[in-house]
Design a protein around this motif. Structure first.
Motif, short mmCIF file in Angstrom:
data_model
loop_
_atom_site.label_atom_id
_atom_site.label_comp_id
_atom_site.label_asym_id
_atom_site.label_seq_id
_atom_site.Cartn_x
_atom_site.Cartn_y
_atom_site.Cartn_z
N THR A 30 39.77 37.25 59.32
CA THR A 30 40.10 38.35 58.43
C THR A 30 41.52 38.83 58.68
O THR A 30 42.02 38.76 59.81
N GLU A 42 41.40 40.62 53.71
CA GLU A 42 41.26 39.28 53.17
C GLU A 42 40.41 38.46 54.13
O GLU A 42 40.65 38.47 55.34
N TYR A 44 39.14 34.77 55.23
CA TYR A 44 39.51 33.36 55.13
C TYR A 44 38.57 32.51 55.98
O TYR A 44 38.07 32.95 57.01
N ALA A 242 39.83 34.59 41.82
CA ALA A 242 39.72 34.61 43.28
C ALA A 242 39.50 33.22 43.82
O ALA A 242 40.13 32.80 44.81
N ASP A 243 38.60 32.46 43.18
CA ASP A 243 38.30 31.11 43.64
C ASP A 243 39.50 30.18 43.43
O ASP A 243 39.83 29.37 44.29
N ASN A 248 40.47 36.91 48.05
CA ASN A 248 39.43 37.87 47.75
C ASN A 248 39.94 38.87 46.72
O ASN A 248 41.11 38.87 46.34
N CYS A 249 39.07 39.78 46.33
CA CYS A 249 39.45 40.82 45.37
C CYS A 249 40.62 41.66 45.88
O CYS A 249 41.45 42.14 45.10
N THR A 250 40.69 41.82 47.21
CA THR A 250 41.71 42.69 47.79
C THR A 250 43.11 42.10 47.71
O THR A 250 44.08 42.76 48.07
N TYR A 251 43.24 40.87 47.24
CA TYR A 251 44.57 40.30 47.03
C TYR A 251 45.31 41.08 45.95
O TYR A 251 46.53 41.24 46.02
N SER A 255 39.93 47.91 47.18
CA SER A 255 38.49 47.76 47.00
C SER A 255 37.74 49.09 46.91
O SER A 255 36.57 49.12 46.54
#
Length: 353
Positions: A30, A42, A44, A242-243, A248-251, A255
């Motif tokens: 993370t 994030e 990973y 995201a994929d 992740n969403c936080t990029y 959140s």
């Protein structure tokens, strides 16, 4: 009893395997992206990142060619793009493009080798339009690609058809007709990272220009946010993004407050432009080529391949992890850009000579 216990154990193991099949196995790393306590983290998986490295390696640039001399359009017939570059640079670009797009097939993938000026092969017509699309991206979509830019390799990676493209999904219904239409969801699909979300998000947002909305509390279309159906479709697009970027969403989002732009990261603005860029490319360049492509290159609904976020990114937060190939192939930066460049200095010459 022992037989029953054995059967129960087998069923338990199968159930556990099915449950875990959708999970990523460790390790997980993370990275904190915001203030502590805001869940701006994030996540990973180093094992997955390692698998992405190979396909994001930048090929070596072909040796530079002189920019002086006769222009390609003055020497060759039927040169409708890149005609402003020197014959040497034009040849260099053709060699590079062959390696980027069709290394196995060679020049014959686009050209009639008996008459290189001939336009009878659909691949040549498409390639010409794709060069124009590349120049358009680099000249007019700097809000998304900045000065890093793109080349043919950004999408193709040595393949005639990029690994990540999309077609119109075929209509699907429940097995029991009485259950009605599936509303293009509840069928885990790669387009939405195998979530049970509407898998036609590309059609809604990367071809059409439907509003992207998530803040709603009603099933009915209500201003200014739209319906729950629109919310689900929006999440489908977000899952793809995201994929496709391996993030992740936080990029892009905070959140604890997804909607407010003032609490989002700068990447959200870049993504906003990216969505509109993909839509522009699909409507301006890809769809008009529908009659040019042969049937075997089209989807089940008769449409051509189109671009989405993964077409360029292919699992990396920046395509090719931010490496720029454009600086070595400036003719792809914009139509006529090569003609404005200063002469290429001779090998071994000091600057200014």
């Amino acid at each position: 009893m022992s037989t029953l216990n054995a059967a129960l154990r087998v069923m338990s193991m199968l159930g556990a395997g099915l449950l875990l099949s959708a999970c990523e196995r460790p390790p997980i790393d993370t990275v904190q992206r915001g203030f502590r306590g805001t869940a701006m983290v994030e996540v990973y998986n180093p094992r997955i990142l390692e698998g992405e490295q190979e396909k994001n390696v930048v090929p070596a640039a072909t040796p530079a060619a002189p920019r002086e001399g006769q222009k390609a359009s003055e020497v060759y017939q039927n040169v409708k793009v890149l005609g402003d570059v020197s014959v040497a640079e034009f040849t260099r670009l053709m060699v590079a493009m062959t390696g980027w797009v069709a290394p196995q097939q060679g020049c014959a993938y686009c050209h009639n080798l008996q008459n290189l000026a001939d336009d009878s092969l659909y691949t040549k017509v498409v390639a010409r339009r794709m060069i124009q699309m590349t120049q358009h991206i680099n000249a007019d979509w700097k809000a998304h690609v900045a000065d890093t830019g793109v080349t043919c390799y950004t999408c193709h990676r040595g393949m005639p058809v990029p690994a990540e493209v999309w077609f119109q999904p075929a209509p699907q219904k429940h097995a029991l007709r009485a259950a009605g239409n599936k509303m293009a969801q509840n069928t885990p699909d790669a387009a939405v990272a195998y979530a049970s979300l509407p898998y036609d998000a590309f059609n809604r947002y990367l071809l059409k220009a439907e509003d992207i909305r998530v803040n709603t509390s009603t099933a009915l279309p209500t201003a200014p946010y739209g319906s729950m159906a629109a919310t689900e479709a929006t999440y489908g697009l977000m899952m793809h993004m995201a994929d496709g970027l391996g993030v992740n969403c936080t990029y892009c989002h905070n959140s604890r407050a997804f909607a407010p732009w003032k609490e989002s990261t700068p990447q959200r603005v870049t993504a906003w432009h990216g969505i509109r860029m993909a839509r522009d490319l699909n409507t301006t360049y890809m769809e008009p080529l529908t009659d040019t492509f042969p049937p075997h290159r089209k989807g089940s609904e008769g449409d051509v391949a189109k671009v989405n976020c993964a077409t360029c990114h292919q699992g990396a937060y920046k395509p090719l992890y931010g490496s720029s190939m454009l600086k070595d192939y400036m003719a792809l930066s914009a139509a006529g850009a090569q003609a404005a460049l200063p002469p290429q200095p001779a090998a071994g010459a000091a600057p200014g000579q």
